[in-house]
Design a protein around this motif. Structure first.
Motif, PDB file in Angstrom:
ATOM      1  N   VAL A   6       0.855  -1.189   0.000  1.00 21.36           N
ATOM      2  CA  VAL A   6       0.000   0.000   0.000  1.00 21.36           C
ATOM      3  C   VAL A   6       0.889   1.236   0.000  1.00 21.36           C
ATOM      4  N   ARG A   7       0.616   2.132  -0.927  1.00 21.51           N
ATOM      5  CA  ARG A   7       1.443   3.333  -1.065  1.00 21.51           C
ATOM      6  C   ARG A   7       0.549   4.569  -1.129  1.00 21.51           C
ATOM      7  N   ASP A   8       0.830   5.536  -0.263  1.00 21.13           N
ATOM      8  CA  ASP A   8       0.112   6.810  -0.303  1.00 21.13           C
ATOM      9  C   ASP A   8       0.575   7.642  -1.489  1.00 21.13           C
ATOM     10  N   VAL A   9      -0.373   8.321  -2.136  1.00 23.33           N
ATOM     11  CA  VAL A   9      -0.055   9.214  -3.253  1.00 23.33           C
ATOM     12  C   VAL A   9      -0.818  10.511  -3.054  1.00 23.33           C
ATOM     13  N   GLU A  10      -0.100  11.600  -2.909  1.00 25.85           N
ATOM     14  CA  GLU A  10      -0.740  12.902  -2.798  1.00 25.85           C
ATOM     15  C   GLU A  10      -0.775  13.591  -4.155  1.00 25.85           C
ATOM     16  N   TYR A  11      -1.887  14.270  -4.436  1.00 20.37           N
ATOM     17  CA  TYR A  11      -2.002  15.048  -5.657  1.00 20.37           C
ATOM     18  C   TYR A  11      -2.916  16.226  -5.363  1.00 20.37           C
ATOM     19  N   GLN A  12      -3.036  17.125  -6.302  1.00 23.32           N
ATOM     20  CA  GLN A  12      -3.761  18.370  -6.063  1.00 23.32           C
ATOM     21  C   GLN A  12      -4.833  18.599  -7.119  1.00 23.32           C
ATOM     22  N   HIS A  13      -5.862  19.317  -6.692  1.00 17.86           N
ATOM     23  CA  HIS A  13      -6.825  19.850  -7.656  1.00 17.86           C
ATOM     24  C   HIS A  13      -7.371  21.154  -7.115  1.00 17.86           C
ATOM     25  N   ARG A  14      -7.146  22.226  -7.861  1.00 17.95           N
ATOM     26  CA  ARG A  14      -7.602  23.564  -7.476  1.00 17.95           C
ATOM     27  C   ARG A  14      -7.246  23.914  -6.033  1.00 17.95           C
ATOM     28  N   GLY A  15      -6.028  23.550  -5.654  1.00 18.43           N
ATOM     29  CA  GLY A  15      -5.552  23.904  -4.325  1.00 18.43           C
ATOM     30  C   GLY A  15      -5.961  22.963  -3.216  1.00 18.43           C
ATOM     31  N   THR A  16      -6.766  21.944  -3.527  1.00 10.49           N
ATOM     32  CA  THR A  16      -7.168  20.971  -2.515  1.00 10.49           C
ATOM     33  C   THR A  16      -6.231  19.767  -2.569  1.00 10.49           C
ATOM     34  N   ARG A  17      -5.758  19.344  -1.411  1.00 12.77           N
ATOM     35  CA  ARG A  17      -4.890  18.174  -1.358  1.00 12.77           C
ATOM     36  C   ARG A  17      -5.733  16.906  -1.384  1.00 12.77           C
ATOM     37  N   MET A  18      -5.421  16.031  -2.328  1.00 10.55           N
ATOM     38  CA  MET A  18      -6.081  14.747  -2.442  1.00 10.55           C
ATOM     39  C   MET A  18      -5.085  13.685  -1.975  1.00 10.55           C
ATOM     40  N   ARG A  19      -5.587  12.723  -1.218  1.00  9.56           N
ATOM     41  CA  ARG A  19      -4.718  11.695  -0.635  1.00  9.56           C
ATOM     42  C   ARG A  19      -5.186  10.321  -1.089  1.00  9.56           C
ATOM     43  N   GLY A  20      -4.683   9.897  -2.257  1.00  9.76           N
ATOM     44  CA  GLY A  20      -5.053   8.612  -2.809  1.00  9.76           C
ATOM     45  C   GLY A  20      -4.161   7.492  -2.315  1.00  9.76           C
ATOM     46  N   LEU A  21      -4.459   6.286  -2.765  1.00 11.11           N
ATOM     47  CA  LEU A  21      -3.687   5.099  -2.404  1.00 11.11           C
ATOM     48  C   LEU A  21      -3.467   4.231  -3.638  1.00 11.11           C
ATOM     49  N   VAL A  22      -2.283   3.643  -3.742  1.00 11.26           N
ATOM     50  CA  VAL A  22      -2.020   2.594  -4.719  1.00 11.26           C
ATOM     51  C   VAL A  22      -1.864   1.292  -3.950  1.00 11.26           C
ATOM     52  N   ILE A  23      -2.584   0.257  -4.375  1.00 11.52           N
ATOM     53  CA  ILE A  23      -2.478  -1.059  -3.755  1.00 11.52           C
ATOM     54  C   ILE A  23      -2.111  -2.075  -4.827  1.00 11.52           C
ATOM     55  N   THR A  24      -1.030  -2.804  -4.584  1.00 13.95           N
ATOM     56  CA  THR A  24      -0.572  -3.838  -5.513  1.00 13.95           C
ATOM     57  C   THR A  24      -0.223  -5.094  -4.720  1.00 13.95           C
ATOM     58  N   CYS A  25       0.005  -6.171  -5.440  1.00  7.36           N
ATOM     59  CA  CYS A  25       0.381  -7.438  -4.809  1.00  7.36           C
ATOM     60  C   CYS A  25       1.491  -8.076  -5.631  1.00  7.36           C
ATOM     61  N   PRO A  26       2.727  -7.583  -5.483  1.00 12.24           N
ATOM     62  CA  PRO A  26       3.838  -8.116  -6.278  1.00 12.24           C
ATOM     63  C   PRO A  26       4.070  -9.599  -6.002  1.00 12.24           C
ATOM     64  N   GLY A  27       4.340 -10.323  -7.058  1.00 14.72           N
ATOM     65  CA  GLY A  27       4.698 -11.725  -6.903  1.00 14.72           C
ATOM     66  C   GLY A  27       3.535 -12.677  -6.798  1.00 14.72           C
ATOM     67  N   GLY A  28       2.321 -12.141  -6.693  1.00 14.84           N
ATOM     68  CA  GLY A  28       1.157 -13.019  -6.604  1.00 14.84           C
ATOM     69  C   GLY A  28       0.500 -13.156  -7.951  1.00 14.84           C
ATOM     70  N   ALA A  29      -0.832 -13.131  -7.948  1.00 14.91           N
ATOM     71  CA  ALA A  29      -1.571 -13.194  -9.209  1.00 14.91           C
ATOM     72  C   ALA A  29      -1.246 -11.990 -10.076  1.00 14.91           C
ATOM     73  N   ALA A  30      -0.724 -10.925  -9.443  1.00 16.09           N
ATOM     74  CA  ALA A  30      -0.404  -9.710 -10.180  1.00 16.09           C
ATOM     75  C   ALA A  30       0.805  -9.858 -11.074  1.00 16.09           C
ATOM     76  N   GLY A  31       1.383 -11.076 -11.132  1.00 17.14           N
ATOM     77  CA  GLY A  31       2.533 -11.277 -11.990  1.00 17.14           C
ATOM     78  C   GLY A  31       2.224 -11.080 -13.461  1.00 17.14           C
ATOM     79  N   ASP A  32       0.970 -11.156 -13.853  1.00 14.20           N
ATOM     80  CA  ASP A  32       0.582 -10.923 -15.238  1.00 14.20           C
ATOM     81  C   ASP A  32       0.533  -9.423 -15.478  1.00 14.20           C
ATOM     82  N   SER A  33       1.513  -8.904 -16.179  1.00 13.11           N
ATOM     83  CA  SER A  33       1.618  -7.454 -16.371  1.00 13.11           C
ATOM     84  C   SER A  33       0.592  -6.909 -17.350  1.00 13.11           C
TER      85      SER A  33
END
Length: 248
Positions: A6-33
């Motif tokens: 789980v990785r936090d990702v901050e980004y902006q829109h019109r001066g508002t801070r947005m706090r998104g998340l990236v979730i991945t599972c390396p080495g599992g079923a996610a091996g199919d790129s």
């Protein structure tokens, strides 16, 4: 056993801070790129545990997920008195609403976890409305999956739609997605030449995937339905598998 990352990702829109998340599972079923990536747009309750749980399951199944933060500052409203003004602020300023979705899309486009993958928008409730509205106004994605969206929030001008297949999952008795509303959306999608499928679950109202609605004070308006929720999940994962490019 592979673990999710789980990785936090901050980004902006019109001066508002947005706090998104990236979730991945390396080495599992996610091996199919080539498996489709997912831009998940939260329901009216914000980017909370329920949305994170859904994203985690998708990541474990092979789909990297970016969870957008439409409310900003990762707000998680807990009552109708909080939610109503937030939704109203978006529908009154659609440029702001869709700008926030576009800002999340822009993050996905620059994140290496999603490079080379088809992208699907997945939205729940207000997030489903957001995904469809974003498509209506020109978003180019591989697909849009909308789970019990409020079709009453959508604009009706489909003269400049984007691209992508559409999967709608809704309750037959949802007051925010009545037969007339569903028929109107189907006409718009057909006129736009967009591939689409509608799954309509009997005996089901709004917010049927959310355990928070299990003790609904107004079950005729919104209520959890375990069978319909399971059917919608199966439809969603099947849709994502269909969008995924074949392995080379």
């Amino acid at each position: 056993m592979p673990q999710t990352v789980v990785r936090d990702v901050e980004y902006q829109h019109r001066g508002t801070r947005m706090r998104g998340l990236v979730i991945t599972c390396p080495g599992g079923a996610a091996g199919d790129s080539s498996a489709a990536g997912v831009l998940l747009i939260h329901d009216a309750f914000g980017l909370g545990e329920e949305m994170i749980g859904n994203a985690t399951l998708l990541a474990e199944a092979g789909h990297p997920v970016f969870l957008a933060d439409v409310w900003g500052e990762r707000a998680t409203p807990s009552s109708v008195t909080e939610i109503g003004p937030l939704i109203g602020s978006m529908t009154r300023d659609r440029d702001r609403w869709l700008g926030r979705v576009a800002a999340a899309h822009a993050v996905v486009d620059t994140d290496p976890e999603f490079t080379g993958r088809p992208l699907a928008l997945l939205g729940y409730c207000f997030g489903g409305s957001s995904a469809l509205e974003y498509l209506r106004t020109g978003a180019a994605v591989a697909g849009v999956a909308a789970v019990h969206p409020g079709l009453d929030l959508l604009g009706q001008d489909w003269s400049t739609p984007g691209s992508g297949s559409v999967l709608l999952m809704t309750g037959a008795d949802d007051p925010m997605a009545t037969p007339a509303m569903r028929s109107r959306l189907e006409e718009h999608l057909s006129s736009a030449g967009l591939d689409h499928q509608f799954h309509v679950y009997s005996g089901t109202t709004h917010a049927f995937t959310s355990p928070k609605a299990a003790a609904s004070p107004e079950p005729e308006l919104f209520a959890y339905n375990a069978r319909s929720a399971a059917r919608a999940w199966a439809a969603t994962t099947g849709f994502l598998a269909e969008l995924s490019a074949p392995a080379s």
